[in-house]
Design an enzyme around this catalytic site. Structure first.
Site, PDB file in Angstrom:
ATOM      1  N   SER A  22      10.800  44.948 -39.342  1.00  0.00           N
ATOM      2  CA  SER A  22      10.954  43.713 -38.626  1.00  0.00           C
ATOM      3  C   SER A  22      11.769  43.953 -37.452  1.00  0.00           C
ATOM      4  O   SER A  22      11.801  43.016 -36.405  1.00  0.00           O
ATOM      5  CB  SER A  22      11.365  42.406 -39.267  1.00  0.00           C
ATOM      6  OG  SER A  22      12.772  42.620 -39.956  1.00  0.00           O
ATOM      7  N   HIS A  28      18.530  41.055 -38.437  1.00  0.00           N
ATOM      8  CA  HIS A  28      17.781  40.366 -37.250  1.00  0.00           C
ATOM      9  C   HIS A  28      18.846  40.054 -36.261  1.00  0.00           C
ATOM     10  O   HIS A  28      19.888  40.034 -36.334  1.00  0.00           O
ATOM     11  CB  HIS A  28      16.924  39.103 -37.841  1.00  0.00           C
ATOM     12  CG  HIS A  28      15.655  39.487 -38.455  1.00  0.00           C
ATOM     13  ND1 HIS A  28      15.090  38.390 -38.949  1.00  0.00           N
ATOM     14  CD2 HIS A  28      15.156  40.686 -38.659  1.00  0.00           C
ATOM     15  CE1 HIS A  28      13.938  38.797 -39.507  1.00  0.00           C
ATOM     16  NE2 HIS A  28      14.090  40.060 -39.689  1.00  0.00           N
ATOM     17  N   ASP A  74      13.325  32.752 -37.590  1.00  0.00           N
ATOM     18  CA  ASP A  74      13.549  32.809 -39.062  1.00  0.00           C
ATOM     19  C   ASP A  74      13.699  31.738 -39.688  1.00  0.00           C
ATOM     20  O   ASP A  74      14.194  31.775 -41.113  1.00  0.00           O
ATOM     21  CB  ASP A  74      14.827  33.783 -39.347  1.00  0.00           C
ATOM     22  CG  ASP A  74      14.685  35.300 -38.946  1.00  0.00           C
ATOM     23  OD1 ASP A  74      13.666  35.787 -38.532  1.00  0.00           O
ATOM     24  OD2 ASP A  74      15.797  35.968 -38.886  1.00  0.00           O
TER      25      ASP A  74
END
Length: 174
Positions: A51, A90, A116
């Protein structure tokens, strides 16, 4: 292999077992010392998914720092979702508050289409910087974490590695 183990005197065997215990306790103390120094419960994490590509690849080993609580937009953070045990790596795309107000963050994976909010806990729209964030990424070593991924995907490897380490310490001659 077991013949040389049987040939050890009880005193030598005890010394080798204590040597193995010393190695394990030293590793544990180093981990705890690093945790205190970085103010992070997990100062080193492995990227488990794609990701964050191209910034980080699956298997990269990340070093975290949790002393600066004024996280900025663009910083890469590692956070835990409430009720789940998997750290997520992230980038911060929005921040709210700061200073005297509690800092809230919105994150997104570089390789993901959406933010998210779907990953957060059921009643959560943003991350609480002080409660949810494990640390900010300050460095990384590419692909070194693949060992961890292999050990978690193939549990028998973990047992084999521990047996090999214990046997090498016990059978080592001084």
């Amino acid at each position: 292999m077991f013949g040389s183990l049987a040939a050890l005197q009880p005193r030598q065997l005890a010394a080798q077992i204590l040597n193995f215990a010393l190695v394990l306790s030293t590793a544990f103390m180093l981990w705890k010392g690093l945790s205190v120094f970085t103010n992070s419960s997990s100062p080193i994490v492995v990227v488990l998914s794609g990701s964050m590509e191209p910034a980080f690849q699956r298997g990269d080993l990340l070093f975290l720092w949790n002393r600066g609580i004024e996280t900025q937009v663009g910083e890469v953070v590692v956070y835990n979702v409430r009720g789940k045990d998997i750290p997520i790596v992230h980038r911060v795309i929005r921040r709210f508050g700061g200073g005297s107000a509690p800092l809230s963050l919105l994150t997104k994976g570089d390789n993901n289409a959406a933010d998210d909010t779907e990953l957060y806990a059921h009643d959560q729209s943003y991350l609480d910087r002080s409660k949810d964030v494990v640390g900010s990424v300050v460095g990384f070593v590419p692909f070194v974490g693949y060992v961890t991924i292999l050990l978690s995907e193939y549990p028998w490897l973990k047992t084999a590695m521990l047996i090999f380490m214990a046997a090498s310490v016990v059978l080592q001659r001084e």
